[in-house]
Design an enzyme around this catalytic site. Structure first.
Site, PDB file in Angstrom:
ATOM      1  N   PRO A 392       0.822  -1.216   0.000  1.00  0.00           N
ATOM      2  CA  PRO A 392       0.000   0.000   0.000  1.00  0.00           C
ATOM      3  C   PRO A 392       0.854   1.262   0.000  1.00  0.00           C
ATOM      4  CG  PRO A 392      -0.021  -1.051   2.160  1.00  0.00           C
ATOM      5  CD  PRO A 392       0.672  -2.001   1.244  1.00  0.00           C
ATOM      6  N   PRO A 393       0.255   2.399  -0.320  1.00  0.00           N
ATOM      7  CA  PRO A 393       1.019   3.654  -0.358  1.00  0.00           C
ATOM      8  C   PRO A 393       1.475   4.072   1.037  1.00  0.00           C
ATOM      9  CG  PRO A 393      -1.066   3.867  -1.554  1.00  0.00           C
ATOM     10  CD  PRO A 393      -1.125   2.586  -0.784  1.00  0.00           C
ATOM     11  N   VAL A 395       4.220   3.286   2.760  1.00  0.00           N
ATOM     12  CA  VAL A 395       4.923   2.367   3.665  1.00  0.00           C
ATOM     13  C   VAL A 395       6.435   2.448   3.481  1.00  0.00           C
ATOM     14  CG1 VAL A 395       2.984   0.780   3.846  1.00  0.00           C
ATOM     15  CG2 VAL A 395       4.655   0.466   2.019  1.00  0.00           C
ATOM     16  N   LYS A 397       8.268   2.415   0.305  1.00  0.00           N
ATOM     17  CA  LYS A 397       8.873   1.653  -0.796  1.00  0.00           C
ATOM     18  C   LYS A 397       9.888   2.494  -1.577  1.00  0.00           C
ATOM     19  CE  LYS A 397       4.929   0.792  -2.774  1.00  0.00           C
ATOM     20  NZ  LYS A 397       4.087   1.549  -1.827  1.00  0.00           N
ATOM     21  N   THR A 398       9.473   3.717  -1.901  1.00  0.00           N
ATOM     22  CA  THR A 398      10.356   4.573  -2.711  1.00  0.00           C
ATOM     23  C   THR A 398      11.557   5.047  -1.908  1.00  0.00           C
ATOM     24  OG1 THR A 398       8.434   5.321  -3.979  1.00  0.00           O
ATOM     25  CG2 THR A 398      10.433   6.636  -4.128  1.00  0.00           C
ATOM     26  N   SER A 715     -14.014 -12.058  -1.072  1.00  0.00           N
ATOM     27  CA  SER A 715     -13.602 -12.229   0.322  1.00  0.00           C
ATOM     28  C   SER A 715     -14.761 -12.124   1.314  1.00  0.00           C
ATOM     29  CB  SER A 715     -12.532 -11.185   0.679  1.00  0.00           C
ATOM     30  OG  SER A 715     -11.389 -11.353  -0.119  1.00  0.00           O
ATOM     31  N   LYS A 758      -5.509  -7.143   6.267  1.00  0.00           N
ATOM     32  CA  LYS A 758      -6.807  -7.323   6.932  1.00  0.00           C
ATOM     33  C   LYS A 758      -6.645  -7.461   8.438  1.00  0.00           C
ATOM     34  CE  LYS A 758      -8.957  -9.454   2.867  1.00  0.00           C
ATOM     35  NZ  LYS A 758      -9.490 -10.684   2.260  1.00  0.00           N
TER      36      LYS A 758
END
Length: 829
Positions: A392-393, A395, A397-398, A715, A758
C-alpha cells in the site's frame, strides 16, 4: 601567351616556360637562295638541342656551350657566315659526337648576334638556306667540322589546285593555333597570310610549330614539298585538337581552382575573425571531444562508433541543421559513464545499521539486501537482481531505494513510470526525429555518472499503453538479467551494459503488471504498519523531520506515545504513514504560529489537546459497533491503501415474492457471493432451523455501507452467509468477531489474499477474534508474532463451522415478527 623580346623576336610562353621563339622577318622565296661557290668545303657543325630549322626561315638560337661559343667566335674572326645546324638525337647529351647527331641538317647563315639584356648567353639569329647530309667529319676538336652534300627537294607543279587548298588549310590552322596561345602579333599573322611561296610557308610553319624535335626532323628529311605539306597539316590538326582539349581542361581546373581559392580565402578570413573573437568554436569543441574521449573506458566497438560520429560532425557546417543534432549526440555519448563503477561497501554491519536507522520494520527487504551484499562480497561480481517492492502507499517503498544506495555506497536515481504510455520514453527516439533524445533509462544513467547505481522504477504498476507502443514491453529488456547487458537505446544506437545496475521497482497493485514483466522481478511484499510501528516511526523519523522543516528546535514540543496513538486511530486511516506525516506537519504549523507570536503553550502535547491542533475526530465509523443488531456482521477487506473492515447489513421485509436487493456499489463478484450465500441457506434451511416459507414471503436487502465506494471480490462470502443467517434466525453474532473467506455452493470456505493488511485493519478496529479459511494458516504463520498480539484465530473449512461459532444461541432483545411467525408456523405443523 606572346612576349616581345625585341623588335624582331617574339616568344610563346606557357606557364612561364618558353615554348618557341619566332623571328618576324619577311618570308621571301629568295631566303632559300645560296651561291654554292660561297660555301666552304667543310662546314663547322653547331649541335642544337630540341631545335630544327628549315630552309628559308630565321630562328634565334641561344649559345651556351663552350665549344659552340668557340665556333661563333672563330666565325667572327674569319668573317665566316655559314654553319651546319644539326639537331641532337638526345637533348641530354652534353658533348655530342657524330653518332649523337642526325645525318640531315640545314646550312644556316648568321644574320646577326643579339645580346639579350635578360640573359647571359649569346643569341645568334640564323637563317636556313639549304638542307645537307653529313658525309665525313674533318674535325672533332674544339668543335666539329664536316664534309657534306646538298640535298635537292622535289617541287610541286605550278597548277596543282590540291596543293593550293592544302596551303590555305595550313594558314588557317597555323593562325588558329597561334591564337590559342593568346593574341598573336599582327606582323606574324600578316606575314603568314601574305606569303605566296608554298615551300617557304610550309618551312616557316614547321620551324615555329611547338612539336617534338624528332617529328620536325622527319618533316625536314622529306624530299617532296607536297608530302611535307600533307604531313604538316596532319600534325597541325592533331596539335590543334590537343590544344583545345588542354584549354578545356585548363578552363575547368581554373574554375575549380578559383572556387577553391575563393573558399580558402573566405575560410582564412573567417579564421582570422574567429581568432580575434577567441578562436574557432567548432574546432575547439572537436578538440575538447577528442580529449574527453581519450579518458573514456569504453570498448573498441564503442570507440570506433564514436570516431565515426565525430568525423561526421567535423564534415558538417556549423550552420547546418544536422550540426546541432550531431553535436548533442556526441555530448550524450561522452557524458555516459562507460564502464565506470562506484566501489560497493561490503560492510554488512554498516549496511544493516543504515537500513535500520532509515526504516523501521521492513525486515524482509532488509534481509534481502543484506543477502545480496553477502553474495557480492564472496563472489566479487554478479548480475544485480531486479527487486519489486509492492504494498500500500506510504509504507516507504520509494524512500527505501535511497537507503539501499547509501548502504551499498552507490549512486541513487529514480524515474516515475506512473502514467507513462510511450515506448520511446524507455527506448528513446531515433535521431531522425525532431527533438530526439535518449530514453529515461539512459538519461538517468547519465545523471548518475555511474554504471552501477541503485535505480528505482517507481509506480511500475501504473504504466499505460496506446498507439505509441507499450512501455511495459520495452521494460522487458531492461529488467531481464540475461538481456540488459546489451540494452539498445534507439537514440544512442550503441549497446549499453545495464547488468551492474540494481533495479528496485515499486508497485501498489501487482495485478495490473503484465505477467512477462512480473516473471522477471523478485517480488517482496511490504505490508502496512501496525499502530505500535507507526508510533515508533513517528517518534524516530516524522516528528524530528517536521520540527526541522518548520524551523522549530528539537525541544519545542514533546508528543507522548499515547498522543501519537490517538492521532493514528482518530485522525488517520491508512496502512502507511503518509497521512500521519501530514497530521504531524499540521500540528507543527500551529505550533510555529504560537512560537512566532510568542503565545504560551503546553510543551507536552496531551491527547485531549489534539482537538485544538487537528480539529474534531475524523474517523470513528471503522470501529467495531457491537452485536446489538441481527444481520450486521463485520468483514475484512483489502484495498489499494491497505486493509479495512466493512459491515454487511441484512434486513428483511414482508412481500409477495422472494426479492433480493443488493446496494452499496457492489461489483459482479460480490453480487454473485450474495446470491450464492442466499441459495446455500435456502438449500440448508432445515439444518439451520429456518422455515422454507420465509424465502418465499420475505424480501431480502443486503447493504454494504459507504455506498459511494466501489467494492468487489469474493472475500466477503462467509460474511454475507453469516449476515443472512443472523437476520433469518435473529441470533446475535459473537462480539468483537470479524471474518473473511470465499464460499462455494457446496458450503466450502476458500482462502483469500491480503491477510496481513486485513489483520492490521482488524486490530485498528478493536477486533479480538478472526475467522479464516484453514488454508490461510500458512499466511498467519508467516507474520511476526508482534502483529498477532491480542488476536485469536479460528480456522474453518465449511460454512457450518463458521455459523456454529459466529452465531450465538441468544437472540436480539427486540425480535422481529419474523421469529414469531416462525414459531407459530412451527406449532401449526
Amino acid at each position: 601567351m606572346f612576349r616581345k623580346k625585341n623588335n624582331d623576336i617574339f616568344s610563346i610562353e606557357d606557364g612561364g616556360d618558353t615554348i618557341i621563339s619566332i623571328v618576324t622577318n619577311d618570308l621571301d622565296e629568295n631566303d632559300c637562295h645560296i651561291d654554292e661557290a660561297d660555301l666552304p668545303e667543310d662546314l663547322p657543325v653547331l649541335p642544337l638541342r630540341n631545335t630544327v630549322i628549315f630552309p628559308g626561315t630565321s630562328l634565334p638560337i641561344a649559345i651556351a656551350r663552350k665549344k659552340s661559343v668557340k665556333l661563333i667566335n672563330d666565325l667572327e674572326k674569319r668573317k665566316g657566315r655559314f654553319v651546319g645546324l644539326v639537331c641532337q638525337k638526345e637533348s641530354d647529351t652534353e658533348d655530342p659526337t657524330s653518332k649523337d647527331l642526325y645525318e640531315v641538317g640545314v646550312i644556316g647563315e648568321v644574320l646577326r648576334i643579339v645580346e639579350l639584356p635578360e640573359s647571359d648567353n649569346v643569341t645568334v639569329i640564323f637563317q636556313g638556306k639549304k638542307t645537307f647530309r653529313i658525309t665525313e667529319l674533318t674535325q672533332k676538336s674544339p668543335y666539329l667540322r664536316t664534309k657534306y652534300e646538298l640535298l635537292k627537294t622535289i617541287p610541286v607543279r605550278k597548277k596543282d589546285n590540291e596543293y593550293k587548298v592544302l596551303l590555305d588549310s595550313i594558314r588557317e590552322m597555323m593562325v588558329h593555333m597561334l591564337r590559342m596561345y593568346g593574341d598573336p602579333p599582327k606582323d606574324i599573322v600578316q606575314r603568314i597570310n601574305s606569303v605566296k611561296d608554298g615551300t617557304i610557308l610550309v618551312n616557316y610553319c614547321c620551324t615555329n610549330l611547338p612539336i617534338p624535335a624528332g617529328e620536325k626532323q622527319q618533316l625536314l628529311e622529306l624530299s617532296e614539298d607536297k608530302s611535307r605539306a600533307y604531313q604538316l597539316l596532319i600534325i597541325l590538326n592533331r596539335e590543334s585538337q590537343m590544344m583545345e582539349m588542354k584549354m578545356n581542361i585548363q578552363m575547368k581546373t581554373r574554375d575549380e581552382l578559383n572556387q577553391q581559392q575563393k573558399e580558402y580565402f573566405l575560410q582564412q578570413q573567417l579564421k582570422t575573425i574567429q581568432d580575434e573573437l577567441g578562436g574557432n568554436p567548432q574546432q575547439a569543441d572537436i578538440e575538447d571531444f577528442q580529449k574527453r574521449a581519450e579518458s573514456k573506458k569504453w570498448s573498441k566497438e564503442v570507440a570506433a562508433a564514436f570516431d565515426k560520429e565525430l568525423k561526421k560532425l567535423e564534415r558538417l557546417h556549423p550552420q547546418s541543421p544536422d550540426y546541432s543534432v550531431q553535436y548533442s549526440y556526441i555530448q550524450t555519448v561522452l557524458d555516459l559513464p562507460w564502464n565506470e563503477y562506484t566501489e560497493d561497501n561490503f560492510d554488512l554491519k554498516n549496511a544493516q545499521k543504515v537500513l535500520d536507522h532509515d526504516h523501521f520494520g521492513l525486515e524482509k527487504v532488509k534481509e534481502r539486501i543484506i543477502e545480496h551484499l553477502a553474495v557480492l562480497k564472496l563472489k566479487g561480481d554478479m548480475k544485480s537482481p531486479i527487486i519489486c517492492l509492492y504494498g500500500p502507499p506510504g509504507v516507504g517503498k520509494t524512500s527505501l531505494g535511497k537507503s539501499v544506495a547509501q548502504a551499498l555506497n552507490r549512486k541513487y536515481v529514480r524515474v516515475s513510470l506512473g502514467g507513462l504510455h510511450d515506448e520511446s520514453e524507455i527506448r528513446g527516439h531515433r535521431r531522425t526525429y525532431i527533438g530526439a533524445m535518449p530514453g529515461r533509462i539512459i538519461q538517468n544513467i547519465q545523471k548518475a555518472e555511474s554504471s552501477n547505481p541503485v535505480f528505482v522504477l517507481d509506480e511500475i504498476d501504473k504504466m499505460g499503453n496506446d498507439f505509441r507502443g507499450d512501455p511495459s514491453s520495452a521494460l522487458l529488456e531492461v529488467l531481464d538479467p540475461e538481456q540488459n547487458s546489451t540494452f539498445h537505446d534507439n537514440y544512442l544506437n550503441i549497446d549499453y551494459d545495464l547488468s551492474k545496475v540494481m533495479f528496485l521497482a515499486t508497485a501498489n497493485n501487482i495485478g495490473t503488471i503484465p505477467q512477462p514483466l512480473l516473471d522477471r522481478m523478485e517480488m517482496i511484499e511490504i505490508s502496512g504498519y501496525i499502530i505500535e510501528e507507526k508510533v515508533e516511526i513517528a517518534r524516530r523519523h516524522l516528528i524530528p523531520k517536521e520540527l526541522e522543516i518548520h524551523g522549530l528546535p528539537k525541544k519545542a514540543i514533546t508528543i507522548s506515545k499515547a498522543t501519537i496513538e490517538h492521532i493514528i486511530t482518530d485522525y488517520t486511516r491508512e496502512s502507511g504513514v503518509r497521512e500521519l506525516d501530514k497530521k504531524i506537519a499540521k500540528i507543527m504549523r500551529k505550533l510555529a504560529l504560537k512560537v512566532a507570536s510568542e503565545t504560551e503553550y503546553n510543551k507536552t502535547l496531551e491527547p485531549e489537546e489534539l482537538h485544538e491542533y487537528l480539529g474534531p475526530v475524523e474517523y470513528t465509523k471503522d470501529q467495531y459497533q457491537g452485536n446489538d443488531y441481527a444481520g450486521v456482521v463485520t468483514g475484512l477487506a483489502w484495498t489499494s491503501v491497505g486493509g479495512e473492515i466493512l459491515f454487511i447489513e441484512t434486513s428483511l421485509s414482508k412481500g409477495k415474492s422472494n426479492k433480493l436487493t443488493l446496494t452499496g456499489n457492489l461489483g459482479d463478484v460480490m453480487k454473485e457471493s450474495a446470491v450464492l450465500a442466499l441459495e446455500y441457506l435456502h438449500a440448508h434451511s432445515q439444518y439451520f432451523g429456518i422455515d422454507e416459507s420465509v424465502f418465499e414471503n420475505w424480501n431480502v436487502h443486503i447493504h454494504v455501507p459507504e455506498g459511494a465506494i466501489p467494492k468487489d471480490g469474493p472475500s466477503a462470502g462467509i460474511t454475507m452467509v453469516t449476515s443472512l443467517a443472523s437476520a433469518f434466525t435473529q441470533r446475535r453474532v459473537r462480539a468483537n468477531l470479524a471474518m473473511t473467506g470465499e464460499i462455494t455452493l457446496r458450503g466450502k470456505v476458500l482462502p483469500v489474499g491480503g491477510i496481513r493488511e486485513k489483520i492490521l485493519a482488524a486490530k485498528r478496529a478493536g477486533i479480538k477474534e478472526i475467522i479464516l479459511c484453514k488454508e490461510n494458516k500458512k499466511d498467519i504463520d508467516d507474520i511476526k508474532s508482534l502483529y498477532l498480539k491480542g488476536l485469536k484465530f479460528h480456522y474453518v473449512e465449511d460454512i457450518k463451522e463458521v455459523l456454529d461459532y459466529a452465531l450465538l444461541k441468544e437472540k436480539v432483545k427486540d425480535p422481529l415478527d419474523l421469529s414469531v411467525k416462525q414459531e407459530k408456523s412451527g406449532k401449526k405443523k
